[in-house]
Design a protein around this motif. Sequence first.
Motif, PDB file in Angstrom:
ATOM      1  N   ALA A 117      33.073  50.437  41.517  1.00  0.00           N
ATOM      2  CA  ALA A 117      32.707  50.527  42.934  1.00  0.00           C
ATOM      3  C   ALA A 117      33.895  49.914  43.772  1.00  0.00           C
ATOM      4  O   ALA A 117      34.447  48.741  43.362  1.00  0.00           O
ATOM      5  CB  ALA A 117      31.461  50.066  43.459  1.00  0.00           C
ATOM      6  N   GLN A 118      34.105  50.187  44.889  1.00  0.00           N
ATOM      7  CA  GLN A 118      35.159  49.685  45.741  1.00  0.00           C
ATOM      8  C   GLN A 118      34.719  49.256  46.978  1.00  0.00           C
ATOM      9  O   GLN A 118      35.673  48.721  47.844  1.00  0.00           O
ATOM     10  CB  GLN A 118      36.296  50.944  46.262  1.00  0.00           C
ATOM     11  N   ASP A 119      33.255  48.811  47.200  1.00  0.00           N
ATOM     12  CA  ASP A 119      32.956  48.144  48.078  1.00  0.00           C
ATOM     13  C   ASP A 119      32.901  46.724  47.892  1.00  0.00           C
ATOM     14  O   ASP A 119      31.822  45.997  47.209  1.00  0.00           O
ATOM     15  CB  ASP A 119      31.374  48.564  48.516  1.00  0.00           C
ATOM     16  N   TRP A 120      34.016  45.827  48.451  1.00  0.00           N
ATOM     17  CA  TRP A 120      34.211  44.623  47.802  1.00  0.00           C
ATOM     18  C   TRP A 120      33.268  43.734  48.598  1.00  0.00           C
ATOM     19  O   TRP A 120      32.728  42.603  48.094  1.00  0.00           O
ATOM     20  CB  TRP A 120      35.756  44.273  48.161  1.00  0.00           C
ATOM     21  N   GLN A 121      32.812  44.041  49.972  1.00  0.00           N
ATOM     22  CA  GLN A 121      31.702  43.237  50.808  1.00  0.00           C
ATOM     23  C   GLN A 121      30.578  43.051  49.861  1.00  0.00           C
ATOM     24  O   GLN A 121      29.915  42.111  49.569  1.00  0.00           O
ATOM     25  CB  GLN A 121      31.702  43.773  51.994  1.00  0.00           C
ATOM     26  N   ALA A 122      30.182  44.482  49.323  1.00  0.00           N
ATOM     27  CA  ALA A 122      28.836  44.480  48.502  1.00  0.00           C
ATOM     28  C   ALA A 122      28.906  43.786  47.252  1.00  0.00           C
ATOM     29  O   ALA A 122      27.987  43.124  46.967  1.00  0.00           O
ATOM     30  CB  ALA A 122      28.444  46.131  48.357  1.00  0.00           C
ATOM     31  N   LYS A 123      30.036  43.837  46.572  1.00  0.00           N
ATOM     32  CA  LYS A 123      30.184  43.195  45.391  1.00  0.00           C
ATOM     33  C   LYS A 123      29.973  41.647  45.629  1.00  0.00           C
ATOM     34  O   LYS A 123      29.341  40.953  44.698  1.00  0.00           O
ATOM     35  CB  LYS A 123      31.721  43.530  44.849  1.00  0.00           C
ATOM     36  N   PHE A 124      30.741  41.190  46.551  1.00  0.00           N
ATOM     37  CA  PHE A 124      30.717  39.797  46.854  1.00  0.00           C
ATOM     38  C   PHE A 124      29.691  39.246  47.112  1.00  0.00           C
ATOM     39  O   PHE A 124      29.162  38.237  46.459  1.00  0.00           O
ATOM     40  CB  PHE A 124      31.655  39.344  47.863  1.00  0.00           C
ATOM     41  N   ILE A 125      28.876  39.882  47.961  1.00  0.00           N
ATOM     42  CA  ILE A 125      27.333  39.395  48.326  1.00  0.00           C
ATOM     43  C   ILE A 125      26.503  39.563  47.191  1.00  0.00           C
ATOM     44  O   ILE A 125      25.724  38.454  47.069  1.00  0.00           O
ATOM     45  CB  ILE A 125      26.919  40.231  49.656  1.00  0.00           C
ATOM     46  N   ALA A 126      26.480  40.453  46.667  1.00  0.00           N
ATOM     47  CA  ALA A 126      25.481  40.664  45.314  1.00  0.00           C
ATOM     48  C   ALA A 126      26.179  39.859  44.257  1.00  0.00           C
ATOM     49  O   ALA A 126      25.207  39.020  43.712  1.00  0.00           O
ATOM     50  CB  ALA A 126      25.785  42.139  44.585  1.00  0.00           C
ATOM     51  N   GLY A 127      27.368  39.484  43.809  1.00  0.00           N
ATOM     52  CA  GLY A 127      27.628  38.383  43.056  1.00  0.00           C
ATOM     53  C   GLY A 127      27.219  36.966  43.385  1.00  0.00           C
ATOM     54  O   GLY A 127      26.599  36.132  42.708  1.00  0.00           O
ATOM     55  N   TRP A 128      27.514  36.844  44.951  1.00  0.00           N
ATOM     56  CA  TRP A 128      27.246  35.397  45.393  1.00  0.00           C
ATOM     57  C   TRP A 128      25.599  35.083  45.327  1.00  0.00           C
ATOM     58  O   TRP A 128      25.227  33.952  44.832  1.00  0.00           O
ATOM     59  CB  TRP A 128      27.637  35.348  46.687  1.00  0.00           C
ATOM     60  N   ARG A 129      24.861  36.266  45.575  1.00  0.00           N
ATOM     61  CA  ARG A 129      23.644  35.908  45.792  1.00  0.00           C
ATOM     62  C   ARG A 129      22.768  36.211  44.328  1.00  0.00           C
ATOM     63  O   ARG A 129      22.035  35.479  44.112  1.00  0.00           O
ATOM     64  CB  ARG A 129      22.850  36.991  46.732  1.00  0.00           C
ATOM     65  N   LEU A 130      23.051  36.924  43.577  1.00  0.00           N
ATOM     66  CA  LEU A 130      21.969  37.684  42.337  1.00  0.00           C
ATOM     67  C   LEU A 130      22.752  36.704  40.945  1.00  0.00           C
ATOM     68  O   LEU A 130      21.903  36.519  40.357  1.00  0.00           O
ATOM     69  CB  LEU A 130      22.326  39.025  42.160  1.00  0.00           C
TER      70      LEU A 130
END
Length: 352
Positions: A117-130
């Motif tokens: 996936a190329q949505d880096w905002q979604a990746k960052f928030i998912a990684g930070w949170r989950l």
Amino acid sequence: MNWKNKLAAYLHDPPHKPVGIQHHEQERDSFLNRFGLSPEDMDAFEKSADWQAAAADRLIFPDPAKSGLRVDWKGSWMEFCHPLGGGRLRAGAFPPTAAQLETEITRALEAVAPRDAQDWQAKFIAGWRLWPELAAREQNPHHAYLVADTRIPDHTLWHHNALAAAFTGCNGNPAFLLFQIGPVQDFIAQARKTQDLWSGSYLLSFLIAQAMLAIAEKVGPDTIVFPQLRGLPLADFHWWKRGYLGDLKFRASHPNELLTPNLPNRFLALVPADRGQELAKIATDGVHKAWQDIAGAVKKFLDDKLNSQCVGWDKHWPAQIARFPVVDWVVHPWSKTSEALQSAAAGTPPLP
């Protein structure tokens, strides 16, 4: 905001670093691959953000070779005590090798974000949170306590990496944003029963959450220094609605979790100095919009109940709504390092 750079900053130290410090930078490829980052992406990471995060979190520690001060953080005596429940976790229960620890933490990434996936905002928030939660919940509860500094193990590597990501977003020019809404005491004092007390507290909690989430959408939830957004029910619900948490369904631990007034009326954020006022306005607009939406819904409810039998009841409604909440904020840019050192030597506080 360059979300890809923030993600690289969040991955600059692998979580299993404390059991393999010497070669930790060479042992993060599995995590980078899972998030779709390359070693070249990590080469672009500005290490000064790491140094700033370390300086912000850690005490100045004497040279162990000269002082003899050392801590065996995985020793049998070392344990983490829960500040409220009193439960204890012993560091000796960590997997014995860095390779085994890396395997377990990598498995926790499977449900976080697709690597293509190329949505880096979604990746960052998912990684930070989950990632921290899944590593602890699905693999080993001790993974939540992987330390950032083995000499003084008083904060986790998850926290350090998030702070490094926040500094990365500041582009070398950080500032504090202190934001608050009120009045608190006068507003709560108008309560006449327990339900009123809850309502007033919840309104303040809900409105400050909207301000924090408005900023988090622009520069990341890692920038909110206090209170912590990770695990906050209103924040989780917000990320879930945005689709940032992937296919995982929003799960509350109990039915009333979203209705718990658990936030103070202020927050502190680490933001880019050149965007401080812009972000303060975004947070202010978020509060006012939420308040107007609530007030509009309440007025419609009352209109329907009164059924036009009490003409003019809302004569003072706009004025009353406009008086609350009162928003105050201040942006304090950090002094340059050279200026701060000169001020410290002279014994005078640096000017913003």
